[in-house]
Design a protein around this motif. Structure first.
Motif, PDB file in Angstrom:
ATOM      1  N   ASP A  37       8.241  48.687-104.153  1.00  8.34           N
ATOM      2  CA  ASP A  37       7.609  49.245-105.350  1.00  8.34           C
ATOM      3  C   ASP A  37       7.429  48.208-106.461  1.00  8.34           C
ATOM      4  O   ASP A  37       6.620  48.409-107.364  1.00  8.34           O
ATOM      5  CB  ASP A  37       8.424  50.415-105.895  1.00  8.34           C
ATOM      6  N   SER A  38       8.167  47.113-106.401  1.00  7.41           N
ATOM      7  CA  SER A  38       8.158  46.115-107.475  1.00  7.41           C
ATOM      8  C   SER A  38       7.362  44.859-107.152  1.00  7.41           C
ATOM      9  O   SER A  38       7.138  44.037-108.051  1.00  7.41           O
ATOM     10  CB  SER A  38       9.595  45.702-107.800  1.00  7.41           C
ATOM     11  N   ILE A  39       6.972  44.686-105.911  1.00  2.00           N
ATOM     12  CA  ILE A  39       6.280  43.451-105.514  1.00  2.00           C
ATOM     13  C   ILE A  39       4.875  43.410-106.100  1.00  2.00           C
ATOM     14  O   ILE A  39       4.124  44.369-106.023  1.00  2.00           O
ATOM     15  CB  ILE A  39       6.216  43.321-103.975  1.00  2.00           C
ATOM     16  N   ASP A  40       4.563  42.275-106.664  1.00  2.00           N
ATOM     17  CA  ASP A  40       3.213  41.974-107.129  1.00  2.00           C
ATOM     18  C   ASP A  40       2.489  41.322-105.950  1.00  2.00           C
ATOM     19  O   ASP A  40       3.051  40.428-105.304  1.00  2.00           O
ATOM     20  CB  ASP A  40       3.318  41.003-108.311  1.00  2.00           C
ATOM     21  N   PRO A  41       1.261  41.727-105.658  1.00  2.64           N
ATOM     22  CA  PRO A  41       0.540  41.160-104.506  1.00  2.64           C
ATOM     23  C   PRO A  41       0.401  39.638-104.555  1.00  2.64           C
ATOM     24  O   PRO A  41       0.305  38.990-103.514  1.00  2.64           O
ATOM     25  CB  PRO A  41      -0.837  41.823-104.566  1.00  2.64           C
ATOM     26  N   ASP A  42       0.417  39.053-105.736  1.00  3.80           N
ATOM     27  CA  ASP A  42       0.281  37.599-105.875  1.00  3.80           C
ATOM     28  C   ASP A  42       1.627  36.889-106.010  1.00  3.80           C
ATOM     29  O   ASP A  42       1.671  35.700-106.308  1.00  3.80           O
ATOM     30  CB  ASP A  42      -0.591  37.281-107.100  1.00  3.80           C
ATOM     31  N   MET A  43       2.707  37.607-105.802  1.00  8.61           N
ATOM     32  CA  MET A  43       4.045  37.060-105.991  1.00  8.61           C
ATOM     33  C   MET A  43       4.316  35.937-104.981  1.00  8.61           C
ATOM     34  O   MET A  43       3.999  36.050-103.811  1.00  8.61           O
ATOM     35  CB  MET A  43       5.077  38.180-105.834  1.00  8.61           C
ATOM     36  N   LYS A  44       4.903  34.880-105.473  1.00 11.21           N
ATOM     37  CA  LYS A  44       5.307  33.740-104.635  1.00 11.21           C
ATOM     38  C   LYS A  44       6.794  33.869-104.313  1.00 11.21           C
ATOM     39  O   LYS A  44       7.521  34.633-104.936  1.00 11.21           O
ATOM     40  CB  LYS A  44       5.042  32.424-105.358  1.00 11.21           C
ATOM     41  N   ALA A  45       7.244  33.091-103.332  1.00 11.34           N
ATOM     42  CA  ALA A  45       8.622  33.186-102.839  1.00 11.34           C
ATOM     43  C   ALA A  45       9.680  33.056-103.938  1.00 11.34           C
ATOM     44  O   ALA A  45      10.629  33.844-103.950  1.00 11.34           O
ATOM     45  CB  ALA A  45       8.859  32.178-101.722  1.00 11.34           C
ATOM     46  N   PRO A  46       9.587  32.102-104.864  1.00 13.15           N
ATOM     47  CA  PRO A  46      10.639  32.010-105.893  1.00 13.15           C
ATOM     48  C   PRO A  46      10.756  33.277-106.745  1.00 13.15           C
ATOM     49  O   PRO A  46      11.871  33.719-107.050  1.00 13.15           O
ATOM     50  CB  PRO A  46      10.217  30.805-106.738  1.00 13.15           C
ATOM     51  N   ALA A  47       9.627  33.860-107.111  1.00 13.36           N
ATOM     52  CA  ALA A  47       9.665  35.089-107.914  1.00 13.36           C
ATOM     53  C   ALA A  47      10.208  36.252-107.096  1.00 13.36           C
ATOM     54  O   ALA A  47      10.972  37.078-107.605  1.00 13.36           O
ATOM     55  CB  ALA A  47       8.262  35.418-108.444  1.00 13.36           C
ATOM     56  N   LEU A  48       9.842  36.324-105.817  1.00 12.37           N
ATOM     57  CA  LEU A  48      10.366  37.377-104.953  1.00 12.37           C
ATOM     58  C   LEU A  48      11.867  37.199-104.747  1.00 12.37           C
ATOM     59  O   LEU A  48      12.620  38.174-104.744  1.00 12.37           O
ATOM     60  CB  LEU A  48       9.630  37.406-103.611  1.00 12.37           C
ATOM     61  N   ALA A  49      12.318  35.969-104.603  1.00 14.02           N
ATOM     62  CA  ALA A  49      13.757  35.704-104.461  1.00 14.02           C
ATOM     63  C   ALA A  49      14.516  36.217-105.685  1.00 14.02           C
ATOM     64  O   ALA A  49      15.587  36.812-105.559  1.00 14.02           O
ATOM     65  CB  ALA A  49      14.006  34.212-104.250  1.00 14.02           C
ATOM     66  N   GLU A  50      13.965  36.007-106.873  1.00 15.31           N
ATOM     67  CA  GLU A  50      14.589  36.513-108.102  1.00 15.31           C
ATOM     68  C   GLU A  50      14.606  38.039-108.125  1.00 15.31           C
ATOM     69  O   GLU A  50      15.606  38.643-108.522  1.00 15.31           O
ATOM     70  CB  GLU A  50      13.857  35.980-109.331  1.00 15.31           C
TER      71      GLU A  50
END
Length: 79
Positions: A37-50
């Motif tokens: 529910d929180s993932i942004d489609p343009d999210m990169k690995a470092p932001a997803l890791a956070e």
């Protein structure tokens, strides 16, 4: 990326070590849904890791300090 693929990655990486201790495979379903529910489609690995770190910290009362390389491996698997 699907909700199911996120669930599978969380079980595979088992950040809390609960599946390894015998918890059911659905142990991380709630966390999977929150991440999905929180993932942004343009999210990169470092932001997803956070994001993953923040979700696990909140869900598991901040009891563990997560290794950044483990978080990045999980994020990369999800993406």
């Amino acid at each position: 990326m699907t909700l199911r693929s996120i669930r599978k990655a969380l079980v595979k990486h088992d950040l809390e070590g609960l599946v390894k201790l015998g918890a059911p495979k659905d142990e991380y379903n709630q966390e999977s849904k929150i991440i999905w529910d929180s993932i942004d489609p343009d999210m990169k690995a470092p932001a997803l890791a956070e994001l993953i770190r923040d979700v696990f910290h909140k869900q598991f009362s901040g009891l563990n300090i997560y290794d950044y390389s483990a978080l990045m491996a999980l994020a990369t698997d999800i993406l």
